[in-house]
Design an enzyme around this catalytic site. Structure first.
Site, mmCIF file in Angstrom:
data_model
loop_
_atom_site.group_PDB
_atom_site.id
_atom_site.type_symbol
_atom_site.label_atom_id
_atom_site.label_comp_id
_atom_site.label_asym_id
_atom_site.label_seq_id
_atom_site.Cartn_x
_atom_site.Cartn_y
_atom_site.Cartn_z
ATOM 1 N N GLY A 182 3.272 -3.424 -4.165
ATOM 2 C CA GLY A 182 2.120 -2.728 -3.582
ATOM 3 C C GLY A 182 1.012 -2.531 -4.587
ATOM 4 O O GLY A 182 0.121 -3.385 -4.757
ATOM 5 N N ASN A 226 -2.357 8.273 -3.767
ATOM 6 C CA ASN A 226 -3.194 8.028 -2.594
ATOM 7 C C ASN A 226 -2.901 9.042 -1.511
ATOM 8 O O ASN A 226 -1.785 9.556 -1.388
ATOM 9 C CB ASN A 226 -2.992 6.600 -2.066
ATOM 10 N N CYS A 270 7.126 10.777 8.207
ATOM 11 C CA CYS A 270 6.096 11.486 8.989
ATOM 12 C C CYS A 270 6.732 12.728 9.605
ATOM 13 O O CYS A 270 7.914 12.732 9.928
ATOM 14 C CB CYS A 270 5.601 10.619 10.138
ATOM 15 N N LEU A 274 -2.468 7.492 6.524
ATOM 16 C CA LEU A 274 -2.014 6.511 7.518
ATOM 17 C C LEU A 274 -3.140 6.082 8.456
ATOM 18 O O LEU A 274 -2.929 5.846 9.646
ATOM 19 C CB LEU A 274 -0.808 7.062 8.299
HETATM 20 C C1 LIG Z 1 -2.940 2.898 -0.661
HETATM 21 C C2 LIG Z 1 -1.524 2.939 -0.153
HETATM 22 C C3 LIG Z 1 -1.277 3.006 1.225
HETATM 23 C C4 LIG Z 1 0.039 3.057 1.696
HETATM 24 N N1 LIG Z 1 0.267 3.089 3.055
HETATM 25 C C5 LIG Z 1 1.542 3.049 3.534
HETATM 26 C C6 LIG Z 1 1.797 2.987 4.941
HETATM 27 O O1 LIG Z 1 0.861 2.912 5.769
HETATM 28 N N2 LIG Z 1 3.102 2.994 5.367
HETATM 29 C C7 LIG Z 1 4.164 3.022 4.465
HETATM 30 O O2 LIG Z 1 5.327 3.018 4.893
HETATM 31 N N3 LIG Z 1 3.941 3.045 3.127
HETATM 32 C C8 LIG Z 1 2.667 3.069 2.651
HETATM 33 N N4 LIG Z 1 2.445 3.059 1.284
HETATM 34 C C9 LIG Z 1 3.599 3.048 0.344
HETATM 35 C C10 LIG Z 1 3.890 1.618 -0.180
HETATM 36 O O3 LIG Z 1 4.237 0.747 0.870
HETATM 37 C C11 LIG Z 1 5.010 1.632 -1.230
HETATM 38 O O4 LIG Z 1 6.190 2.158 -0.656
HETATM 39 C C12 LIG Z 1 4.639 2.459 -2.454
HETATM 40 O O5 LIG Z 1 3.279 2.313 -2.793
HETATM 41 C C13 LIG Z 1 5.496 2.106 -3.674
HETATM 42 O O6 LIG Z 1 5.287 0.758 -4.065
HETATM 43 P P1 LIG Z 1 4.284 0.339 -5.262
HETATM 44 O O7 LIG Z 1 4.624 1.197 -6.449
HETATM 45 O O8 LIG Z 1 4.537 -1.119 -5.495
HETATM 46 O O9 LIG Z 1 2.905 0.598 -4.760
HETATM 47 C C14 LIG Z 1 1.137 3.033 0.781
HETATM 48 C C15 LIG Z 1 0.869 2.949 -0.606
HETATM 49 C C16 LIG Z 1 -0.429 2.904 -1.074
HETATM 50 C C17 LIG Z 1 -0.670 2.798 -2.574
#
Ligand SMILES: Cc1cc2nc3c(=O)[nH]c(=O)nc-3n(C[C@H](O)[C@H](O)[C@H](O)COP(=O)(O)O)c2cc1C
Length: 315
Positions: free
Chosen positions: A275, A71, A140, A75
């Protein structure tokens, strides 16, 4: 689903179970309340909040591949004022038993401190608490310090945490990237600066190419990889950090089953984020909670906290 076997105390907060939705995959709660029974979760982490609204990156922002998802949302978020006026009241009203963590981003130390201070001021008091804790996304760029990620520069990391610590008494978790050359050292810096806990891990940088167009699949180009392939990366980072600090950890990355959550817990996590798997199938968190309960019963584990850091491995 709330049972004492799964309930756990982390940084002074009681979570009814260790399962927390990961930031960016659950909006601010309201957006997914129809498809996930949020009140049964241990916690929910909001999408990022920045001072100003962020449009985010061009579409497509998300793409799937066999081992997960990539993705580049950029943010995107409505900004501090709208989060305060639209989302904070909803969180305060609707999820009294689920812990709410506000994910914070910024381009300067002052940005982070302002978001934390203003959200803290409207976070409420029991039984109407909108925000129980903060999660600082330090992946960031620090614009004022040459664009290096906050998390990758010990001085920036210290400043951003100390400035946030000064404006809230609520627990602060600091979310680290799996690309840091020494994640355990960054975790020590974070704890010394005032962090109550760490979240491990954020996404891994990646690129998917559409070979017919000879262009990146995502509108922005590169993106962050999440999902199944991230599981062993996150578990190792959790293990390394758990050996370096005493602070509680939230393990995130690739969790789709109870067995994955147990891996994070045995590696040293107190809470486990879900997530991508929940975006693909909203029934996943409920299934993980039920299977964790069953696993504990079968293995005569009276409290999930007994399992934290029980991995037998002398690396
Ligand atoms: C679509 C999407 C948006 C995300 N937005 C953020 C975010 O705004 N802030 C953040 O710290 N992590 C963000 N993440 C990271 C997730 O919180 C997480 O750390 C990461 O996806 C790994 O977990 P997962 O494999 O279960 O998805 C995002 C992940 C995805 C897939």
């Amino acid at each position: 689903m709330a049972t004492s076997r799964l309930s756990i105390n982390v940084a002074g907060l009681t979570f009814q179970n260790p399962i927390v939705l990961a930031s960016g995959t659950a909006g601010y709660g309201e957006e997914i309340a129809e498809v996930i029974a949020l009140e049964q979760l241990g916690g929910l982490t909001t999408k990022a909040v920045s001072v100003e609204p962020r449009q985010g990156n061009p579409a497509p922002r998300v793409a799937e591949f066999d081992e997960g998802m990539i993705n580049s949302v950029g943010l995107a978020n409505p900004g501090l004022d709208r989060v305060k006026s639209e989302h904070v009241p909803w969180l305060a009203r609707h999820l009294p038993r689920t812990r709410k963590l506000a994910n914070v981003v910024g381009n300067s130390v002052a940005d982070y401190a302002r978001v934390v201070e203003e959200l803290d001021a409207c976070a409420g008091t029991p039984p109407h608490v909108a925000i129980d804790a903060f999660e600082l996304n330090v992946s960031c760029p620090n614009v004022k310090a040459g664009g290096l990620e906050f998390g990758a520069d010990p001085t920036s990391l210290t400043h951003v945490i100390a400035a946030s610590r000064a404006v809230t008494h609520r627990p602060i978790f600091v979310k680290l990237s799996p690309t840091l050359p020494d994640v355990a050292r960054a975790a020590c810096v974070a704890v010394d600066a005032g962090a109550d806990g760490l979240t491990l891990v954020n996404t891994l940088p990646g690129l998917l190419i559409d070979v017919e167009r000879r262009r990146p699949v995502l509108g922005f180009g590169s993106g962050g990889v999440s999902g199944p392939g991230l599981l062993p990366v996150g578990v190792l980072a959790t293990w390394r950090v758990s050996r370096a600090v005493k602070a509680p950890l939230i393990g995130v990355g690739g969790v789709a089953r109870a067995e994955h959550a147990l891996q994070y817990i045995m590696a040293g996590a107190s809470l486990v984020g879900v997530g991508t798997a929940a975006m693909r199938d909203p029934s996943v968190p409920r299934r993980i909670m039920a299977d964790l309960e069953r696993w504990c019963e079968h293995h005569q584990v009276a409290s999930i906290s007994e399992l934290i850091g029980t991995l037998e491995w002398k690396s």
